[in-house]
Each structure stands twice: as structure tokens, then as C-alpha cells.
Design a protein around this motif. Sequence first.
Motif: not given
Length: 218
Positions: A141-146
Motif C-alpha cells: 500500500y502507498q497510503n492509508e486509503e489503500q
Amino acid sequence: MKHLIFTFTLTLIISCQNTAQNSKAQEAIINSNPVEVPLKNGKARAYFASGCFWCVEAIYESIKGVDEVISGYSGGHTKNPTYEASNTGKTGHAESVEVIYDPNIVSFSTLVDVYFGSQNVTQVNGQGNDIGSQYRSIIFYQNEEQKAIILKKKEVLAKKLNAKIAAEVYPFQKFWKAEDYHQNYERLHPNNPYVRNVSIPRLNRFKAKFPELLKENH
């Protein structure tokens, strides 16, 4: 005696792999802040590990909205990993793919569905007969959303199957492109025994499950 030797060898292999995955250097990777890859020419990038990258590359290249898929290595603590080095199980890296896609056509969420829908989700440290930490399943994942998308889908799948899902969830750090001869391997070597007996059947099983996601020429 053969059984004892096999058991001892297998224990040694697993021990080496676990050491690589549980080392302090590897823990630092797992606990790092994710690196977010910016859009380039409107295209996003996503990273997955799911067994042999020849198989995974072919699966993602069949998806509408995916421009290109590159085979490589990710998830480990060493720099400039090679095929030979990753196969030792000591680098922490897994065979991975970089999926270059148009987020206006296919979402990251759908790419995660493709990921879980194209593998044995309960197999630890491998897929099929490809066994070892270099073949383990990882979603990056690249951010918290992902991260939230991945964890939710993993939770739902675990409840549905009443089983533990093997995929590890890592913050993305860096993708190392594999050697040139690994790129587009399934397409360029259709008569290779591994491709015929493993890669193509795995691709065909995926196609049968997700016909609505396929490009017209697939």
C-alpha cells in the motif's frame, strides 16, 4: 533416512526464510512509512507479490485499464536484488509486479480483487509448487486509503472462507525491476514447460472467474 534428511533440509530452508523475514532489517521495512508513487501521464502504479512473477504479470496484463506490467522484486531489505539472490530467501524480497494502470478505467480496489481472485489465498510462502519466501504473497500500500481497502477485503475474505489469508500487507518502499529476460516471459515463451503447465492454466482459471474485467483481445 530419506524422510529424516528431507525433514531436516526443509527445516533449514524454512529457518533461513523466517530469519530473513524476521530480521531487524526486515522489521524496519515492514514498519516504514509508505512511499507514494505520483501519477505519471495520468497513470498510477500498484505493486503485488503472488508467487512466480511470470504468472502474475500475465494476469494483470489481461485487465482492462492496465497499460503495462513489469516483473521485479520488492518487500526486502537489500539493494539491487537479483533473481539468484532473491531465490536464496535471505534478501526479504518477493517476486513482485509493478502494475501501470489508468485509474479512470480500473480502480485500485479492483486490482486488489484481481489479486485475491487469482491465487491460493491460504498458501503461506508460495504458490503451488513454487515454495519459499521469495514466492510469498504481499500486497503493498502507498497510503492509508489503500491500506484500509486491502485490510477490509482481506477480513471479508477470511470470514467468507473461514480461513487465515496468507497475504502480508506491506508499506511500499521500492520496486526493483527484474532482469530483462523475465519481462513478458509467458508471452515470449509459450512453449516453455513451466508456462504451459503452470502459468497458462493459472491465467485461464482467472479469466474464467473474471470475464468482465478482460481486455477484448484476451
